[in-house]
Design a protein around this motif. Structure first.
Motif, PDB file in Angstrom:
ATOM      1  N   PHE A   1       0.827  -1.356  -0.116  1.00 44.08           N
ATOM      2  CA  PHE A   1      -0.008  -0.050  -0.036  1.00 44.08           C
ATOM      3  C   PHE A   1       0.791   1.199  -0.026  1.00 44.08           C
ATOM      4  O   PHE A   1       0.716   2.274  -0.741  1.00 44.08           O
ATOM      5  CB  PHE A   1      -1.068  -0.095   1.159  1.00 44.08           C
ATOM      6  N   GLY A   2       1.938   1.260   0.839  1.00 40.98           N
ATOM      7  CA  GLY A   2       2.668   2.364   1.019  1.00 40.98           C
ATOM      8  C   GLY A   2       3.307   2.555   2.372  1.00 40.98           C
ATOM      9  O   GLY A   2       3.138   1.641   3.187  1.00 40.98           O
ATOM     10  N   ARG A   3       3.976   3.614   2.535  1.00 43.74           N
ATOM     11  CA  ARG A   3       4.718   4.020   3.518  1.00 43.74           C
ATOM     12  C   ARG A   3       3.628   4.206   4.745  1.00 43.74           C
ATOM     13  O   ARG A   3       2.591   5.025   4.584  1.00 43.74           O
ATOM     14  CB  ARG A   3       5.293   5.128   3.732  1.00 43.74           C
ATOM     15  N   ILE A   4       3.588   3.632   5.978  1.00 42.14           N
ATOM     16  CA  ILE A   4       2.694   4.077   7.025  1.00 42.14           C
ATOM     17  C   ILE A   4       3.537   4.567   8.163  1.00 42.14           C
ATOM     18  O   ILE A   4       4.620   4.342   8.436  1.00 42.14           O
ATOM     19  CB  ILE A   4       1.842   2.782   7.554  1.00 42.14           C
TER      20      ILE A   4
ATOM     21  N   GLY B   1      -4.465   2.782  22.254  1.00 48.97           N
ATOM     22  CA  GLY B   1      -4.261   2.175  21.282  1.00 48.97           C
ATOM     23  C   GLY B   1      -3.324   2.781  20.138  1.00 48.97           C
ATOM     24  O   GLY B   1      -2.270   3.353  20.672  1.00 48.97           O
ATOM     25  N   HIS B   2      -3.276   2.555  18.822  1.00 48.92           N
ATOM     26  CA  HIS B   2      -2.193   3.038  18.052  1.00 48.92           C
ATOM     27  C   HIS B   2      -3.185   3.519  16.676  1.00 48.92           C
ATOM     28  O   HIS B   2      -4.043   2.893  16.256  1.00 48.92           O
ATOM     29  CB  HIS B   2      -1.245   2.108  17.412  1.00 48.92           C
ATOM     30  N   GLY B   3      -2.811   4.718  16.497  1.00 48.99           N
ATOM     31  CA  GLY B   3      -3.405   5.235  15.022  1.00 48.99           C
ATOM     32  C   GLY B   3      -2.563   4.774  13.984  1.00 48.99           C
ATOM     33  O   GLY B   3      -1.122   4.877  13.939  1.00 48.99           O
ATOM     34  N   VAL B   4      -2.957   4.443  12.878  1.00 48.55           N
ATOM     35  CA  VAL B   4      -2.109   4.272  11.586  1.00 48.55           C
ATOM     36  C   VAL B   4      -2.263   5.319  10.565  1.00 48.55           C
ATOM     37  O   VAL B   4      -3.352   5.481  10.166  1.00 48.55           O
ATOM     38  CB  VAL B   4      -2.499   2.509  11.047  1.00 48.55           C
ATOM     39  N   PHE B   5      -0.976   5.820  10.043  1.00 48.94           N
ATOM     40  CA  PHE B   5      -1.089   7.024   9.251  1.00 48.94           C
ATOM     41  C   PHE B   5      -0.538   6.693   7.855  1.00 48.94           C
ATOM     42  O   PHE B   5       0.458   5.823   7.883  1.00 48.94           O
ATOM     43  CB  PHE B   5      -0.557   8.200   9.878  1.00 48.94           C
ATOM     44  N   HIS B   6      -1.037   7.264   6.871  1.00 44.05           N
ATOM     45  CA  HIS B   6      -0.512   7.359   5.519  1.00 44.05           C
ATOM     46  C   HIS B   6      -0.702   8.951   5.074  1.00 44.05           C
ATOM     47  O   HIS B   6      -1.769   9.145   5.063  1.00 44.05           O
ATOM     48  CB  HIS B   6      -1.218   6.299   4.615  1.00 44.05           C
ATOM     49  N   GLY B   7       0.565   9.294   4.534  1.00 38.67           N
ATOM     50  CA  GLY B   7       0.406  10.811   3.925  1.00 38.67           C
ATOM     51  C   GLY B   7      -0.254  11.703   4.980  1.00 38.67           C
ATOM     52  O   GLY B   7      -0.838  12.687   4.584  1.00 38.67           O
ATOM     53  N   GLY B   8      -0.014  11.588   6.289  1.00 38.16           N
ATOM     54  CA  GLY B   8      -0.279  12.274   7.393  1.00 38.16           C
ATOM     55  C   GLY B   8      -1.637  12.059   7.715  1.00 38.16           C
ATOM     56  O   GLY B   8      -2.153  12.982   8.705  1.00 38.16           O
ATOM     57  N   ARG B   9      -2.499  11.357   7.296  1.00 37.16           N
ATOM     58  CA  ARG B   9      -4.007  11.158   7.680  1.00 37.16           C
ATOM     59  C   ARG B   9      -4.101   9.626   8.195  1.00 37.16           C
ATOM     60  O   ARG B   9      -3.470   8.540   7.773  1.00 37.16           O
ATOM     61  CB  ARG B   9      -4.766  11.150   6.403  1.00 37.16           C
ATOM     62  N   MET B  10      -4.762   9.577   9.342  1.00 38.27           N
ATOM     63  CA  MET B  10      -5.103   8.413   9.725  1.00 38.27           C
ATOM     64  C   MET B  10      -6.423   7.400   9.143  1.00 38.27           C
ATOM     65  O   MET B  10      -7.389   7.971   8.884  1.00 38.27           O
ATOM     66  CB  MET B  10      -5.676   8.619  11.304  1.00 38.27           C
ATOM     67  N   PHE B  11      -5.879   6.331   8.750  1.00 33.64           N
ATOM     68  CA  PHE B  11      -6.773   5.411   7.993  1.00 33.64           C
ATOM     69  C   PHE B  11      -7.009   4.065   8.589  1.00 33.64           C
ATOM     70  O   PHE B  11      -7.914   3.395   8.192  1.00 33.64           O
ATOM     71  CB  PHE B  11      -6.161   5.290   6.533  1.00 33.64           C
ATOM     72  N   ALA B  12      -6.300   3.696   9.730  1.00 27.52           N
ATOM     73  CA  ALA B  12      -6.733   2.678  10.552  1.00 27.52           C
ATOM     74  C   ALA B  12      -6.271   2.971  11.884  1.00 27.52           C
ATOM     75  O   ALA B  12      -5.700   3.731  12.301  1.00 27.52           O
ATOM     76  CB  ALA B  12      -5.956   1.521   9.939  1.00 27.52           C
ATOM     77  N   LEU B  13      -6.890   1.895  12.806  1.00 26.43           N
ATOM     78  CA  LEU B  13      -6.678   2.157  14.421  1.00 26.43           C
ATOM     79  C   LEU B  13      -6.289   0.487  14.747  1.00 26.43           C
ATOM     80  O   LEU B  13      -7.018  -0.188  14.347  1.00 26.43           O
ATOM     81  CB  LEU B  13      -7.460   3.176  14.921  1.00 26.43           C
TER      82      LEU B  13
END
Length: 121
Positions: free
Chosen positions: A15-18, A26-38
């Motif tokens: 998918f790309g760098r996270i 918990g943890h937030g998962v970010f791509h391009g500065g936006r959270m897309f998963a937790l």
């Protein structure tokens, strides 16, 4: 970080760098500065919205819920399917679905219509 969260870099490699950041227990998962998963409670949840929610619900994937002031609150995240951890292409496909929902949620609000602005005197 937890081993589970650390492993997400490999899970989403196609998918790309996270970036994974600790947040609210918990943890937030970010791509391009936006959270897309937790990540919460040892589970991965992907961002959903009105356009993508049915895809998750059709698979029986539950929403992320938590207790708030004695009531159950839901966020626009649903549990990721098991194949995300088994197949990197599937992980990338589901991540794109969540990323698209994150992008749609981040669209700026429309400016007020002409004449509707509150004028101060």
């Amino acid at each position: 970080m937890s081993e589970f969260s650390d492993n997400l870099h490999e899970v989403f490699e196609r998918f790309g760098r996270i970036a994974v950041r600790r947040m609210f227990g918990g943890h937030g998962v970010f791509h391009g500065g936006r959270m897309f998963a937790l990540v919460a409670g040892g589970r991965l949840y992907l961002k959903t919205d009105a356009q993508s929610r049915a895809t998750f619900e059709a698979r029986g994937l539950p929403p992320f819920e938590y207790a708030r002031q004695g009531q159950t609150a839901r966020m626009n995240y649903h549990e990721a399917p098991a194949e995300v951890f088994e197949d990197r292409e599937e992980a990338a496909r589901w991540a794109r679905l969540a990323w698209d929902a994150a992008l749609r949620a981040a669209r700026p609000a429309q400016p007020p219509a002409a004449g509707k602005r509150g004028a101060r005197r």
